[in-house]
Design an enzyme around this catalytic site. Structure first.
Site, PDB file in Angstrom:
ATOM      1  N   SER A  15      73.126  23.743  -0.490  1.00 31.13           N
ATOM      2  CA  SER A  15      72.585  23.996   0.850  1.00 31.13           C
ATOM      3  C   SER A  15      71.277  23.230   1.078  1.00 31.13           C
ATOM      4  O   SER A  15      70.995  22.811   2.203  1.00 31.13           O
ATOM      5  CB  SER A  15      72.398  25.499   1.098  1.00 31.13           C
ATOM      6  OG  SER A  15      71.313  26.005   0.365  1.00 31.13           O
ATOM      7  N   ASN A  16      70.495  23.025   0.031  1.00 22.04           N
ATOM      8  CA  ASN A  16      69.279  22.214   0.202  1.00 22.04           C
ATOM      9  C   ASN A  16      69.632  20.749   0.449  1.00 22.04           C
ATOM     10  O   ASN A  16      69.003  20.085   1.268  1.00 22.04           O
ATOM     11  CB  ASN A  16      68.363  22.346  -1.019  1.00 22.04           C
ATOM     12  CG  ASN A  16      67.462  23.561  -0.906  1.00 22.04           C
ATOM     13  OD1 ASN A  16      66.503  23.557  -0.127  1.00 22.04           O
ATOM     14  ND2 ASN A  16      67.776  24.616  -1.639  1.00 22.04           N
ATOM     15  N   LYS A  93      70.023  21.115 -14.777  1.00 24.76           N
ATOM     16  CA  LYS A  93      69.843  20.472 -16.086  1.00 24.76           C
ATOM     17  C   LYS A  93      68.467  19.855 -16.151  1.00 24.76           C
ATOM     18  O   LYS A  93      67.880  19.506 -15.120  1.00 24.76           O
ATOM     19  CB  LYS A  93      70.895  19.363 -16.279  1.00 24.76           C
ATOM     20  CG  LYS A  93      72.314  19.859 -16.184  1.00 24.76           C
ATOM     21  CD  LYS A  93      72.700  20.595 -17.436  1.00 24.76           C
ATOM     22  CE  LYS A  93      74.090  21.187 -17.307  1.00 24.76           C
ATOM     23  NZ  LYS A  93      74.365  22.172 -18.358  1.00 24.76           N
ATOM     24  N   ASN A 109      61.072  18.382  -7.092  1.00 25.56           N
ATOM     25  CA  ASN A 109      61.942  19.541  -7.331  1.00 25.56           C
ATOM     26  C   ASN A 109      61.569  20.648  -6.359  1.00 25.56           C
ATOM     27  O   ASN A 109      60.395  20.805  -6.004  1.00 25.56           O
ATOM     28  CB  ASN A 109      61.750  20.044  -8.769  1.00 25.56           C
ATOM     29  CG  ASN A 109      62.638  21.241  -9.083  1.00 25.56           C
ATOM     30  OD1 ASN A 109      63.840  21.241  -8.789  1.00 25.56           O
ATOM     31  ND2 ASN A 109      62.060  22.288  -9.669  1.00 25.56           N
ATOM     32  N   HIS A 111      61.621  24.760  -5.872  1.00 31.15           N
ATOM     33  CA  HIS A 111      61.729  25.988  -6.670  1.00 31.15           C
ATOM     34  C   HIS A 111      61.587  27.188  -5.733  1.00 31.15           C
ATOM     35  O   HIS A 111      60.684  27.204  -4.891  1.00 31.15           O
ATOM     36  CB  HIS A 111      60.625  26.002  -7.729  1.00 31.15           C
ATOM     37  CG  HIS A 111      60.677  27.218  -8.606  1.00 31.15           C
ATOM     38  ND1 HIS A 111      61.609  27.352  -9.618  1.00 31.15           N
ATOM     39  CD2 HIS A 111      59.942  28.355  -8.600  1.00 31.15           C
ATOM     40  CE1 HIS A 111      61.431  28.541 -10.205  1.00 31.15           C
ATOM     41  NE2 HIS A 111      60.431  29.162  -9.612  1.00 31.15           N
TER      42      HIS A 111
HETATM   43  C1  GRF Z   1      67.604  26.765  -4.517  1.00 32.56           C
HETATM   44  O1  GRF Z   1      67.157  28.087  -4.410  1.00 32.56           O
HETATM   45  C2  GRF Z   1      66.563  25.894  -5.146  1.00 32.56           C
HETATM   46  O2  GRF Z   1      65.261  26.282  -4.861  1.00 32.56           O
HETATM   47  C3  GRF Z   1      66.807  26.074  -6.605  1.00 32.56           C
HETATM   48  O3  GRF Z   1      68.224  26.148  -6.710  1.00 32.56           O
HETATM   49  C4  GRF Z   1      68.763  26.652  -5.490  1.00 32.56           C
HETATM   50  C5  GRF Z   1      69.802  25.691  -5.041  1.00 32.56           C
HETATM   51  O4  GRF Z   1      70.495  26.161  -3.901  1.00 32.56           O
HETATM   52  N1  GRF Z   1      66.201  25.041  -7.394  1.00 32.56           N
HETATM   53  P1  GRF Z   1      71.446  25.189  -3.094  1.00 32.56           P
HETATM   54  O5  GRF Z   1      72.478  24.659  -4.066  1.00 32.56           O
HETATM   55  O6  GRF Z   1      70.597  24.091  -2.548  1.00 32.56           O
HETATM   56  O7  GRF Z   1      72.053  26.010  -2.029  1.00 32.56           O
END
Ligand code: GRF
Length: 209
Positions: A15-16, A93, A109, A111
């Site tokens: 989703s990001n 990873k 990254n 978080h």
């Molecule tokens: C997100 O919460 C991000 O902050 C973390 O992993 C999750 C990934 O979610 N590092 P998506 O696959 O982007 O929906």
């Protein structure tokens, strides 16, 4: 800088990644999505890449004879893609140190918590949100940081807070945080594309002009 030649690395639903692609389409992020790398084949991120015509590959350590071959494959895929900046969008990873040093200062990254609290090995997804709730925190949030060789470590570039509400569980808090993730990552990378990232003496920030 102008156009950000971006490789996105993901391991999950993506989703990001999708939020970044959307920001690219509507002009909030001046990026060329050069490559998606996933760490396993069954990820939503792959479908998103295919829907948007973004080149994608799955690189799994287990598919290679040794670590060196795996790292070489990742390095040559990145070089061939022309990517200059890497975005870890739920990449589960640890990046090989060779890749970290090749793209030093250009790997970001996201978080789902306010680092440096609630980060490090094992602190991902639901675990972060549950730890925030268990600690009785009244705010949580999102951190975008530059990547170094330690988990969830490296200069913090930007953070955004969300409230923790009295009846939250890990799922409701995760959803509130995720909404902010989708805005903040694109904002940060958009600012990087505009040349607004400043790094000095181990600190990072985005300049306002
Ligand atoms: C997100 O919460 C991000 O902050 C973390 O992993 C999750 C990934 O979610 N590092 P998506 O696959 O982007 O929906």
């Amino acid at each position: 800088m102008g156009l950000l030649k971006l490789a996105v690395l993901a391991s999950g639903r993506g989703s990001n990644f999708e939020a970044l692609v959307r920001a690219g389409k509507d002009g909030r992020l001046n990026a060329q999505f050069a490559l998606l790398i996933v760490s396993k084949p069954d990820t939503g991120a792959l479908e998103i890449a295919s829907a948007h015509g973004i080149p994608a590959i799955c690189l799994r350590r287990g598919d290679f004879e040794n670590r060196g071959a795996f790292v070489a494959a990742m390095q040559s895929a990145l070089v061939a893609s022309g990517a200059e900046t890497l975005a870890l969008a739920g990449y589960m990873k640890k990046l090989p140190p060779e890749v970290i040093s090749a793209y030093a200062g250009r790997i970001f990254n996201i978080h789902p918590g306010l680092l440096p609290a609630f980060g490090g090995q094992g602190m991902f997804g639901r675990h972060v949100h549950q730890a925030v709730l268990d600690a009785g925190c009244k705010v949580s949030g999102v951190t975008v940081h530059l990547v170094d060789e330690r988990y969830d470590h490296g200069p913090i570039v930007a953070q955004r807070c969300v409230p923790v509400l009295p009846d939250d569980d890990a799922q409701t808090l995760a959803a509130r945080v995720l909404k902010e993730e989708h805005c903040l990552f694109a904002e940060v990378l958009g600012a990087v594309a505009q040349g607004r990232l400043c790094v000095d003496s181990g600190q990072a920030w985005l300049s306002s002009d």
